[in-house]
Design a protein around this motif. Structure first.
Motif, PDB file in Angstrom:
ATOM      1  N   PHE A  24      78.193 -23.283  39.151  1.00  0.00           N
ATOM      2  CA  PHE A  24      77.915 -24.539  38.330  1.00  0.00           C
ATOM      3  C   PHE A  24      79.127 -25.643  38.261  1.00  0.00           C
ATOM      4  CE2 PHE A  24      74.420 -22.090  36.210  1.00  0.00           C
ATOM      5  CZ  PHE A  24      73.384 -22.467  37.200  1.00  0.00           C
ATOM      6  N   ALA A  25      80.159 -24.839  37.838  1.00  0.00           N
ATOM      7  CA  ALA A  25      81.296 -25.689  37.893  1.00  0.00           C
ATOM      8  C   ALA A  25      82.035 -26.219  39.064  1.00  0.00           C
ATOM      9  CB  ALA A  25      82.373 -24.851  37.118  1.00  0.00           C
ATOM     10  N   ARG A  26      81.769 -25.181  40.221  1.00  0.00           N
ATOM     11  CA  ARG A  26      82.234 -25.912  41.401  1.00  0.00           C
ATOM     12  C   ARG A  26      81.368 -26.825  42.101  1.00  0.00           C
ATOM     13  NH1 ARG A  26      81.428 -21.022  44.476  1.00  0.00           N
ATOM     14  NH2 ARG A  26      83.199 -20.439  43.619  1.00  0.00           N
ATOM     15  N   ASN A  27      80.213 -26.652  41.995  1.00  0.00           N
ATOM     16  CA  ASN A  27      78.974 -27.659  42.871  1.00  0.00           C
ATOM     17  C   ASN A  27      78.137 -28.628  41.822  1.00  0.00           C
ATOM     18  OD1 ASN A  27      80.300 -26.691  45.426  1.00  0.00           O
ATOM     19  ND2 ASN A  27      78.806 -24.645  45.111  1.00  0.00           N
ATOM     20  N   GLY A  28      78.048 -28.367  40.474  1.00  0.00           N
ATOM     21  CA  GLY A  28      77.196 -29.005  39.831  1.00  0.00           C
ATOM     22  C   GLY A  28      75.909 -28.040  39.872  1.00  0.00           C
ATOM     23  N   PHE A  29      75.190 -28.404  38.679  1.00  0.00           N
ATOM     24  CA  PHE A  29      73.841 -27.814  38.493  1.00  0.00           C
ATOM     25  C   PHE A  29      72.870 -27.812  39.452  1.00  0.00           C
ATOM     26  CE2 PHE A  29      75.277 -28.291  33.650  1.00  0.00           C
ATOM     27  CZ  PHE A  29      75.623 -26.912  33.613  1.00  0.00           C
ATOM     28  N   HIS A  30      72.763 -29.290  39.844  1.00  0.00           N
ATOM     29  CA  HIS A  30      71.602 -29.432  40.758  1.00  0.00           C
ATOM     30  C   HIS A  30      71.989 -29.257  42.166  1.00  0.00           C
ATOM     31  CE1 HIS A  30      69.471 -31.381  37.451  1.00  0.00           C
ATOM     32  NE2 HIS A  30      70.554 -32.259  37.264  1.00  0.00           N
ATOM     33  N   ALA A  31      73.238 -29.141  42.831  1.00  0.00           N
ATOM     34  CA  ALA A  31      73.571 -28.668  44.137  1.00  0.00           C
ATOM     35  C   ALA A  31      73.468 -27.320  44.172  1.00  0.00           C
ATOM     36  CB  ALA A  31      74.973 -29.488  44.430  1.00  0.00           C
ATOM     37  N   THR A  32      73.574 -26.396  42.840  1.00  0.00           N
ATOM     38  CA  THR A  32      73.651 -24.996  43.064  1.00  0.00           C
ATOM     39  C   THR A  32      72.219 -24.458  42.905  1.00  0.00           C
ATOM     40  OG1 THR A  32      75.746 -25.062  41.903  1.00  0.00           O
ATOM     41  CG2 THR A  32      74.517 -22.994  41.966  1.00  0.00           C
ATOM     42  N   SER A  33      71.809 -23.659  43.936  1.00  0.00           N
ATOM     43  CA  SER A  33      70.545 -23.045  43.964  1.00  0.00           C
ATOM     44  C   SER A  33      70.799 -21.743  43.213  1.00  0.00           C
ATOM     45  CB  SER A  33      70.056 -22.825  45.406  1.00  0.00           C
ATOM     46  OG  SER A  33      70.916 -22.045  46.096  1.00  0.00           O
ATOM     47  N   MET A  34      69.711 -20.987  42.934  1.00  0.00           N
ATOM     48  CA  MET A  34      69.607 -19.469  42.558  1.00  0.00           C
ATOM     49  C   MET A  34      70.301 -18.655  43.764  1.00  0.00           C
ATOM     50  SD  MET A  34      69.117 -18.795  39.560  1.00  0.00           S
ATOM     51  CE  MET A  34      68.552 -17.090  39.477  1.00  0.00           C
ATOM     52  N   GLN A  35      69.905 -19.116  44.875  1.00  0.00           N
ATOM     53  CA  GLN A  35      70.461 -18.266  45.849  1.00  0.00           C
ATOM     54  C   GLN A  35      72.023 -18.254  46.246  1.00  0.00           C
ATOM     55  OE1 GLN A  35      68.460 -16.677  48.198  1.00  0.00           O
ATOM     56  NE2 GLN A  35      70.127 -15.475  48.758  1.00  0.00           N
ATOM     57  N   ASP A  36      72.551 -19.353  45.676  1.00  0.00           N
ATOM     58  CA  ASP A  36      74.052 -19.528  45.601  1.00  0.00           C
ATOM     59  C   ASP A  36      74.641 -18.505  44.583  1.00  0.00           C
ATOM     60  OD1 ASP A  36      74.015 -21.466  47.516  1.00  0.00           O
ATOM     61  OD2 ASP A  36      73.933 -23.178  46.024  1.00  0.00           O
ATOM     62  N   VAL A  37      73.745 -18.586  43.427  1.00  0.00           N
ATOM     63  CA  VAL A  37      74.192 -17.609  42.287  1.00  0.00           C
ATOM     64  C   VAL A  37      74.117 -16.331  42.900  1.00  0.00           C
ATOM     65  CG1 VAL A  37      73.687 -16.750  40.073  1.00  0.00           C
ATOM     66  CG2 VAL A  37      73.600 -19.083  40.697  1.00  0.00           C
ATOM     67  N   LEU A  38      73.153 -15.842  43.507  1.00  0.00           N
ATOM     68  CA  LEU A  38      72.996 -14.411  44.206  1.00  0.00           C
ATOM     69  C   LEU A  38      74.008 -14.063  44.850  1.00  0.00           C
ATOM     70  CD1 LEU A  38      68.930 -14.313  44.847  1.00  0.00           C
ATOM     71  CD2 LEU A  38      70.211 -13.444  42.909  1.00  0.00           C
ATOM     72  N   LYS A  39      74.509 -14.927  46.084  1.00  0.00           N
ATOM     73  CA  LYS A  39      75.590 -14.807  47.065  1.00  0.00           C
ATOM     74  C   LYS A  39      76.850 -14.573  46.031  1.00  0.00           C
ATOM     75  CE  LYS A  39      77.869 -16.686  50.941  1.00  0.00           C
ATOM     76  NZ  LYS A  39      77.923 -17.805  51.941  1.00  0.00           N
ATOM     77  N   GLU A  40      76.934 -15.354  45.077  1.00  0.00           N
ATOM     78  CA  GLU A  40      78.227 -15.259  44.362  1.00  0.00           C
ATOM     79  C   GLU A  40      78.582 -13.940  43.533  1.00  0.00           C
ATOM     80  OE1 GLU A  40      81.873 -16.503  43.066  1.00  0.00           O
ATOM     81  OE2 GLU A  40      80.698 -17.777  44.148  1.00  0.00           O
ATOM     82  N   VAL A  41      77.346 -13.668  43.177  1.00  0.00           N
ATOM     83  CA  VAL A  41      77.544 -12.443  42.042  1.00  0.00           C
ATOM     84  C   VAL A  41      77.156 -11.030  42.900  1.00  0.00           C
ATOM     85  CG1 VAL A  41      76.862 -13.645  40.071  1.00  0.00           C
ATOM     86  CG2 VAL A  41      75.089 -12.254  41.563  1.00  0.00           C
TER      87      VAL A  41
END
Length: 206
Positions: A24-41
């Motif tokens: 969220f901090a890197r790309n903003g809330f709206h530009a971040t998808s749950m898929q991005d979160v899954l990849k990050e973690v």
């Protein structure tokens, strides 16, 4: 089947929150998808959705955690007689907030202040988040009021200014400095404590 320990569950939740906060901090809330979160973690969708239903719940969980940490700092100070001076308190609070998520640093740049600024703007569209922020602000302000009253009782601060107005001003100082850290390069964290200390040293013109 072996039972999963609470320690493991807590560590997994922490992993998800930290990874989501960085996204969220890197790309903003709206530009971040749950898929991005899954990849990050590095977890499956099932593993993440076991803890959080989606982005909005993740955002609120992160905000709630930070507000709790900040409230604890000032409520602890309010219980001291007299409370620590303002320069010590605001420096301690901002330093601790920046250190809450040591993983939120890339290329030596702290991302957490950027997350805070995004949260403030997100409250304009998310009523539930706005209520969460309002409740957190009210709790921190109430703690600051008790701190200011402690200063006044100890003779450390003039007593003819309402404690609530001093409390609001101190919170505004910390919020404004967090915005500087988020938006501009080269802002040292200890500058806030030094600046408040300088203001506290003012006296009548000679």
């Amino acid at each position: 089947m072996a039972r999963v320990s609470q320690e493991h569950l807590d560590a997994r939740r922490r992993q998800i929150l930290d990874g989501a906060a960085l996204c969220f901090a890197r790309n903003g809330f709206h530009a971040t998808s749950m898929q991005d979160v899954l990849k990050e973690v590095g977890l499956s969708a099932g593993a993440v959705y076991r803890y959080f239903s989606g982005k909005d719940e993740l955002i609120r969980a992160i905000v709630s955690e930070v507000l709790s940490e900040i409230r604890d700092i000032f409520e602890s100070a309010a219980r001291q007689t007299p409370p620590p001076p303002p320069d010590v308190l605001v420096g301690r609070a901002l330093g601790q907030v920046l250190d809450l998520k040591p993983g939120l640093v890339e290329h030596d740049r702290p991302y957490f202040p950027r997350l805070l600024v995004q949260v403030w703007t997100e409250t304009l569209r998310d009523e539930e988040l706005r209520t969460l922020i309002q409740d957190g602000y009210d709790a921190v302000r109430a703690a600051w009021v008790r701190i200011v009253e402690g200063y006044q009782a100890a003779g450390m601060m003039r007593a003819d200014v309402p404690a609530d107005r001093v409390a609001r001003t101190m919170i505004a100082v910390a919020q404004g400095f967090a915005a500087q850290v988020a938006l501009f390069d080269g802002v040292p964290v200890d500058a806030l404590a030094d600046g408040v200390r300088g203001l506290m040293s003012m006296g009548e013109p000679s």
